[in-house]
Scaffold this active site. Structure first.
Site, PDB file in Angstrom:
ATOM      1  N   ILE A 161       0.815  -1.224   0.000  1.00  0.00           N
ATOM      2  CA  ILE A 161       0.000   0.000   0.000  1.00  0.00           C
ATOM      3  C   ILE A 161       0.852   1.279   0.000  1.00  0.00           C
ATOM      4  CG2 ILE A 161      -2.019  -1.125   1.051  1.00  0.00           C
ATOM      5  CD1 ILE A 161      -1.311   0.430   3.668  1.00  0.00           C
ATOM      6  N   THR A 167      -8.179   2.129  15.150  1.00  0.00           N
ATOM      7  CA  THR A 167      -7.898   1.547  16.461  1.00  0.00           C
ATOM      8  C   THR A 167      -8.343   2.407  17.639  1.00  0.00           C
ATOM      9  OG1 THR A 167      -6.058   0.905  17.911  1.00  0.00           O
ATOM     10  CG2 THR A 167      -5.570   2.557  16.260  1.00  0.00           C
ATOM     11  N   TYR A 214       2.251   4.666  17.226  1.00  0.00           N
ATOM     12  CA  TYR A 214       1.297   3.828  16.492  1.00  0.00           C
ATOM     13  C   TYR A 214      -0.065   4.522  16.412  1.00  0.00           C
ATOM     14  CZ  TYR A 214      -2.228   0.138  15.901  1.00  0.00           C
ATOM     15  OH  TYR A 214      -3.316  -0.595  15.496  1.00  0.00           O
ATOM     16  N   LYS A 244      -1.997   6.013  13.103  1.00  0.00           N
ATOM     17  CA  LYS A 244      -3.327   5.515  12.729  1.00  0.00           C
ATOM     18  C   LYS A 244      -4.319   6.677  12.641  1.00  0.00           C
ATOM     19  CE  LYS A 244      -4.646   1.816  12.205  1.00  0.00           C
ATOM     20  NZ  LYS A 244      -4.755   1.003  10.958  1.00  0.00           N
TER      21      LYS A 244
HETATM   22  N1  LIG Z   1      -4.105  -6.162  16.497  1.00  0.00           N
HETATM   23  C1  LIG Z   1      -4.826  -5.399  17.314  1.00  0.00           C
HETATM   24  O1  LIG Z   1      -4.901  -5.635  18.531  1.00  0.00           O
HETATM   25  C2  LIG Z   1      -5.610  -4.241  16.749  1.00  0.00           C
HETATM   26  C3  LIG Z   1      -6.379  -3.475  17.627  1.00  0.00           C
HETATM   27  C4  LIG Z   1      -7.107  -2.405  17.100  1.00  0.00           C
HETATM   28  C5  LIG Z   1      -7.046  -2.123  15.760  1.00  0.00           C
HETATM   29  N2  LIG Z   1      -6.274  -2.885  14.934  1.00  0.00           N
HETATM   30  C6  LIG Z   1      -6.239  -2.541  13.526  1.00  0.00           C
HETATM   31  O2  LIG Z   1      -6.878  -3.592  12.818  1.00  0.00           O
HETATM   32  C7  LIG Z   1      -6.295  -3.740  11.534  1.00  0.00           C
HETATM   33  C8  LIG Z   1      -5.907  -5.178  11.311  1.00  0.00           C
HETATM   34  O3  LIG Z   1      -4.987  -5.546  12.336  1.00  0.00           O
HETATM   35  P1  LIG Z   1      -4.329  -6.990  12.389  1.00  0.00           P
HETATM   36  O4  LIG Z   1      -4.250  -7.370  13.819  1.00  0.00           O
HETATM   37  O5  LIG Z   1      -5.001  -7.876  11.413  1.00  0.00           O
HETATM   38  O6  LIG Z   1      -2.870  -6.633  11.909  1.00  0.00           O
HETATM   39  P2  LIG Z   1      -1.693  -7.626  11.518  1.00  0.00           P
HETATM   40  O7  LIG Z   1      -2.022  -9.013  11.907  1.00  0.00           O
HETATM   41  O8  LIG Z   1      -0.439  -7.013  12.046  1.00  0.00           O
HETATM   42  O9  LIG Z   1      -1.700  -7.568   9.943  1.00  0.00           O
HETATM   43  C9  LIG Z   1      -1.311  -6.426   9.251  1.00  0.00           C
HETATM   44  C10 LIG Z   1      -0.965  -6.853   7.857  1.00  0.00           C
HETATM   45  O10 LIG Z   1      -0.592  -5.674   7.141  1.00  0.00           O
HETATM   46  C11 LIG Z   1       0.414  -6.068   6.245  1.00  0.00           C
HETATM   47  N3  LIG Z   1       1.217  -4.936   5.802  1.00  0.00           N
HETATM   48  C12 LIG Z   1       2.188  -4.263   6.469  1.00  0.00           C
HETATM   49  N4  LIG Z   1       2.707  -3.320   5.684  1.00  0.00           N
HETATM   50  C13 LIG Z   1       2.067  -3.399   4.492  1.00  0.00           C
HETATM   51  C14 LIG Z   1       2.158  -2.699   3.275  1.00  0.00           C
HETATM   52  N5  LIG Z   1       3.056  -1.703   3.108  1.00  0.00           N
HETATM   53  N6  LIG Z   1       1.345  -3.040   2.261  1.00  0.00           N
HETATM   54  C15 LIG Z   1       0.443  -4.041   2.413  1.00  0.00           C
HETATM   55  N7  LIG Z   1       0.318  -4.761   3.535  1.00  0.00           N
HETATM   56  C16 LIG Z   1       1.113  -4.437   4.566  1.00  0.00           C
HETATM   57  C17 LIG Z   1       1.267  -7.061   7.009  1.00  0.00           C
HETATM   58  O11 LIG Z   1       1.936  -7.856   6.067  1.00  0.00           O
HETATM   59  P3  LIG Z   1       3.368  -8.506   6.389  1.00  0.00           P
HETATM   60  O12 LIG Z   1       3.104  -9.479   7.486  1.00  0.00           O
HETATM   61  O13 LIG Z   1       3.778  -9.125   5.116  1.00  0.00           O
HETATM   62  O14 LIG Z   1       4.232  -7.366   6.828  1.00  0.00           O
HETATM   63  C18 LIG Z   1       0.220  -7.836   7.780  1.00  0.00           C
HETATM   64  O15 LIG Z   1      -0.168  -8.999   7.108  1.00  0.00           O
HETATM   65  C19 LIG Z   1      -5.154  -2.734  11.478  1.00  0.00           C
HETATM   66  O16 LIG Z   1      -5.586  -1.564  10.848  1.00  0.00           O
HETATM   67  C20 LIG Z   1      -4.861  -2.440  12.926  1.00  0.00           C
HETATM   68  O17 LIG Z   1      -4.305  -1.152  13.092  1.00  0.00           O
HETATM   69  C21 LIG Z   1      -5.567  -3.941  15.403  1.00  0.00           C
END
Ligand SMILES: NC(=O)c1ccc[n+]([C@@H]2O[C@H](COP(=O)([O-])OP(=O)(O)OC[C@H]3O[C@@H](n4cnc5c(N)ncnc54)[C@H](OP(=O)(O)O)[C@@H]3O)[C@@H](O)[C@H]2O)c1
Length: 305
Positions: free
Chosen positions: A38, A102, A143, A147
């Protein structure tokens, strides 16, 4: 109906993948970070040109909350610049954007939430249900800041957006608090977990279902233009990280000495919000969503690990 998902290898991406077969009318296009970076405008253009999606779920993010403190440029590049590229390309292709954000855009010490939260009782004050979409964000770490910048560029660039703020995401996929607790329980007899940060765990599969409900809502009505904006989504209820850990061990019948500690005894590079329970009234009313209590969803998830 073509739905393009960025960050498909992440927790949310995999949660969406796990339920796609339940929605045969939707053509899902899952793009991991290699297939769609992205931060690369040209790459975004090629992928959108090929698939011409009606919806894009931007699940790609830099989510390493503590590491972000020492590599802010990388967090900014993905969470803010990446969101900008996605908003721009969605505008070019008239694609409705579901951008995931988030609870870390809030900081209990500074935002309106301090007025909502009784620190002694660990409960929201009066009858309020948590932080609303209109409460003023004030992130306390890199972070959360990046966001929030991502949210702002999306709002500024492309009106056809739903920004979904979620909290404490966990699932059978990837790395998350629930899986860390289960792993630590195999390595240690005693664990100490913070008991004074209050929020709500969110099962990523429940979030995935909610995103699909929103998209189906859009395709079933012609007045959805009235509903773009920010929405909160988490499971129902609230707890501390200690309560969350206790419930995981109870459900799995794991015997471990679990101690509750204050945040002051567990230092991390990034400060966390002390209270980030999200009020779901808006998303429930607009999209007629039923949301499960976090304990019930945890049971569903634990059956799969
Ligand atoms: N995890 C939490 O507790 C939490 C809480 C609140 C909100 N959120 C939000 O929810 C959403 C999903 O979170 P999640 O837990 O599913 O996150 P995640 O497991 O860390 O997954 C994020 C994904 O984004 C990919 N990514 C990173 N840089 C990228 C780029 N430049 N282009 C395309 N893809 C890229 C990563 O790929 P690689 O692995 O290949 O780097 C990874 O697969 C995010 O917006 C996060 O901020 C998460």
């Amino acid at each position: 109906m073509v739905v393009l998902i960025t960050g498909a290898n992440g927790q949310l991406g995999q949660a969406l993948f796990s339920i796609e077969r339940n929605y045969p009318s939707i053509d899902f296009v899952f793009c991991n970070s290699k297939e769609l970076d992205i931060t690369n405008k040209e790459n975004c253009k090629q992928v959108f040109e090929k698939h011409n999606p009606s919806f894009c779920i931007n699940a790609a993010a830099y989510t390493a909350v503590d590491k972000a403190e020492t590599e802010p440029d990388k967090a900014f590049e993905i969470n803010a610049n990446g969101a900008e590229n996605i908003a721009e390309i969605c505008k070019t292709y008239n694609t409705i954007l579901l951008h995931i954000s988030t609870d870390f855009v809030f900081d209990a010490y500074y935002s309106k939430s301090t007025a909502y939260y009784d620190k002694e009782l660990r409960l929201p004050l009066k009858s309020n249900l948590g932080l609303t979409e209109t409460d003023v964000p004030f992130p306390s770490g890199i972070y959360g800041l990046t966001k929030l910048q991502g949210e702002q560029v999306v709002q500024h660039l492309w009106k056809k957006h739903f920004i979904i703020r979620t909290s404490w995401l966990y699932s059978e996929f990837g790395t998350n608090f629930m899986k860390t607790m289960l792993r630590l329980a195999t390595e240690r007899d005693t664990l100490s977990v913070v008991n004074d940060q209050i929020g709500t765990p969110t099962y990523a599969v429940d979030l995935a279902e909610a995103l699909i409900t929103i998209m189906l809502f859009c395709t079933s009505r012609n007045d959805w233009d009235n509903f773009y904006g920010i929405y909160n989504f988490s499971n129902e209820g609230q707890c501390s990280w200690y309560d969350f850990a206790k419930e995981i061990f109870n459900e799995k019948d794991i015997k471990i000495n679990l101690h509750s500690i204050p945040t002051t005894s567990y230092s991390t590079p990034a400060k966390r919000p002390q209270y980030s329970v999200l009020d779901k009234t808006k998303i429930k009313e607009v999209f007629a969503l039923n949301i499960q209590n976090w304990k019930r969803s945890l049971q569903d998830c634990l059956q799969k690990v």
